[in-house]
Write a protein that holds these residues in place. Structure first.
Motif, short mmCIF file in Angstrom:
data_model
loop_
_atom_site.label_atom_id
_atom_site.label_comp_id
_atom_site.label_asym_id
_atom_site.label_seq_id
_atom_site.Cartn_x
_atom_site.Cartn_y
_atom_site.Cartn_z
N PRO A 141 0.83 -1.21 0.00
CA PRO A 141 0.00 0.00 0.00
C PRO A 141 0.86 1.26 0.00
O PRO A 141 2.04 1.23 0.36
N ARG A 142 0.28 2.36 -0.37
CA ARG A 142 1.01 3.63 -0.38
C ARG A 142 1.25 4.11 1.05
O ARG A 142 0.45 3.85 1.95
N CYS A 143 2.33 4.84 1.25
CA CYS A 143 2.62 5.45 2.54
C CYS A 143 1.67 6.61 2.76
O CYS A 143 1.44 7.43 1.86
N THR A 144 1.10 6.69 3.96
CA THR A 144 0.13 7.75 4.26
C THR A 144 0.47 8.54 5.51
O THR A 144 -0.08 9.63 5.71
N VAL A 145 1.34 8.03 6.39
CA VAL A 145 1.64 8.70 7.66
C VAL A 145 3.15 8.85 7.81
O VAL A 145 3.89 7.87 7.66
N LEU A 146 3.62 10.07 8.12
CA LEU A 146 5.05 10.34 8.34
C LEU A 146 5.90 9.77 7.21
O LEU A 146 6.83 8.99 7.42
N CYS A 147 5.57 10.18 6.03
CA CYS A 147 6.23 9.60 4.85
C CYS A 147 7.43 10.42 4.37
O CYS A 147 8.45 9.87 3.97
N ALA A 148 7.29 11.75 4.35
CA ALA A 148 8.31 12.60 3.73
C ALA A 148 9.51 12.76 4.65
O ALA A 148 9.39 12.88 5.87
N SER A 149 10.68 12.79 4.04
CA SER A 149 11.90 13.13 4.75
C SER A 149 12.12 14.64 4.64
O SER A 149 11.52 15.31 3.80
N LYS A 150 12.98 15.17 5.48
CA LYS A 150 13.29 16.59 5.42
C LYS A 150 14.16 16.85 4.20
O LYS A 150 15.08 16.08 3.91
N PRO A 151 13.92 17.95 3.49
CA PRO A 151 14.79 18.25 2.34
C PRO A 151 16.20 18.58 2.82
O PRO A 151 16.39 19.22 3.86
N GLN A 152 17.17 18.11 2.09
CA GLN A 152 18.56 18.36 2.47
C GLN A 152 18.95 19.78 2.08
O GLN A 152 18.63 20.26 1.00
N LYS A 153 19.64 20.42 3.00
CA LYS A 153 20.13 21.77 2.74
C LYS A 153 21.41 21.71 1.93
O LYS A 153 22.25 20.85 2.15
N PRO A 154 21.56 22.61 1.00
CA PRO A 154 22.80 22.61 0.22
C PRO A 154 24.00 22.96 1.10
O PRO A 154 23.91 23.79 2.01
N LYS A 155 25.10 22.30 0.84
CA LYS A 155 26.31 22.54 1.61
C LYS A 155 27.06 23.69 0.96
O LYS A 155 27.73 23.54 -0.06
N THR A 156 26.94 24.89 1.55
CA THR A 156 27.54 26.10 0.97
C THR A 156 29.00 26.26 1.34
O THR A 156 29.81 26.73 0.54
N THR A 157 29.34 25.89 2.55
CA THR A 157 30.73 26.06 3.00
C THR A 157 31.16 24.83 3.75
O THR A 157 30.31 24.07 4.30
N PRO A 158 32.45 24.59 3.85
CA PRO A 158 32.92 23.46 4.68
C PRO A 158 32.47 23.58 6.13
O PRO A 158 32.18 22.59 6.78
N GLN A 159 32.39 24.82 6.63
CA GLN A 159 31.96 25.01 8.01
C GLN A 159 30.50 24.55 8.18
O GLN A 159 30.14 23.94 9.17
N ALA A 160 29.64 24.87 7.21
CA ALA A 160 28.24 24.46 7.28
C ALA A 160 28.13 22.94 7.22
O ALA A 160 27.26 22.35 7.85
#
Length: 298
Positions: free
Chosen positions: A258-277
């Motif tokens: 069956p399709r996922c209906t609850v707590l399905c999405a992951s958090k979008p990954q943030k782009p890595k702008t700097t080595p410190q980040a």
């Protein structure tokens, strides 16, 4: 001559009168005696004196002031132990062994339960079966919160009843536990911990019931059937209460994938702008590049 005859008659009449008077008196006394006897309720017995009533045949004993003898009840037979009815051909055991536990008995977000237990408590196979999936590495990160990684280290088995059982948030996986290994009910599968998204909670076992699917359908693996009624029975009631019927019925209704209906999405990954980040996020509990892999049977 005539005078003498008259005298005899007079004397005879006097005698007869006395006799009649005496008889009348005797008859009256006799009737009085009969009446007294009829009015008496006491049983007959030997006379004890004039005007004294007869004593009862069985007099009531008079209680004494002394201590009564202790009366001990007779010893009864030992209670007969009647085994609970056999509800299925499968025998189950509670999935945490040798530790005090608590767990939820209601639906919170997902149809699974969290079994709270101390660090290192034994997670054991709830029924005989075959190991299906093994994840020895904690891959979960709070920045991504990937659904497939939320249980951290986990083991699943496919029971002989056709049902899949998951134990997640493990601290370690037991030696020798890998896909395809056959286990008996009560076999050690791992140790309770707080891997995955339980990193900031108390140690616990993520316990879920579902059916076998491919590894990419991780939302099925994390729980489809409410488990607490079965846990209650295995722990304190009937160890033959099986989730097989409910599980197969639900799979037939929803389909195997069956399709996922609850707590399905992951958090979008943030782009890595700097080595410190890139270094700003703390590492996960066991994300140390030690080569641990997810071993999954297809």
């Amino acid at each position: 001559m005539e005078t003498m005859h008259s005298g005899h008659i007079a004397r005879w009449a006097a005698v007869m009168g006395a006799v009649l008077l005496t008889g009348a008196c005797s008859q009256a006394a006799g009737l009085a005696g009969v009446g007294a006897t009829l009015r008496s309720a006491a049983p007959s017995g030997p006379a004890t004196g004039a005007g004294t009533a007869a004593s009862p045949a069985d007099p009531t004993p008079t209680p004494t002031a002394g201590k009564q003898a202790d009366v001990e009840p007779p010893e009864g037979d030992d209670p007969v132990k009647v085994p609970p009815p056999k509800l299925s051909k499968y025998t189950y055991t509670f999935p945490v062994k040798g530790c005090e536990v608590t767990y939820s008995r209601k639906l919170l977000v997902l149809p699974k339960t969290t079994i709270w237990a101390q660090q290192g408590c034994a997670f054991v196979a709830p029924v005989a079966g075959v190991v299906d999936e093994v994840n020895t590495r904690n891959r979960w990160r709070p920045s991504t919160d990937a659904g497939a990684d939320r249980e951290g280290r986990f083991v699943t088995i496919i029971g002989d009843d056709g049902v899949r059982y998951l134990g997640g948030h493990l601290d370690t996986v037991a030696d020798g536990i890998k896909p395809g290994v056959r286990v008996k009910a009560g076999r050690l599968l791992g140790r309770v911990g707080r891997s995955g998204n339980a990193r900031d909670t108390a140690t616990n076992l993520y316990f879920a019931i579902s059916w076998k699917t491919g590894p990419k359908f991780w939302w099925v693996r994390r729980g489809m059937v409410k488990p607490w009624d079965y846990l209650d029975a295995w722990r304190t009631g009937n160890r033959t209460l099986s989730p097989r019927e409910e599980t197969l019925e639900l799979r037939g209704k929803l389909g195997e994938t069956p399709r996922c209906t609850v707590l399905c999405a992951s958090k979008p990954q943030k782009p890595k702008t700097t080595p410190q980040a890139a270094r700003s996020e703390p590492p996960s509990v066991d994300d140390d590049g030690d080569g641990g892999v997810v071993s999954v049977t297809p």
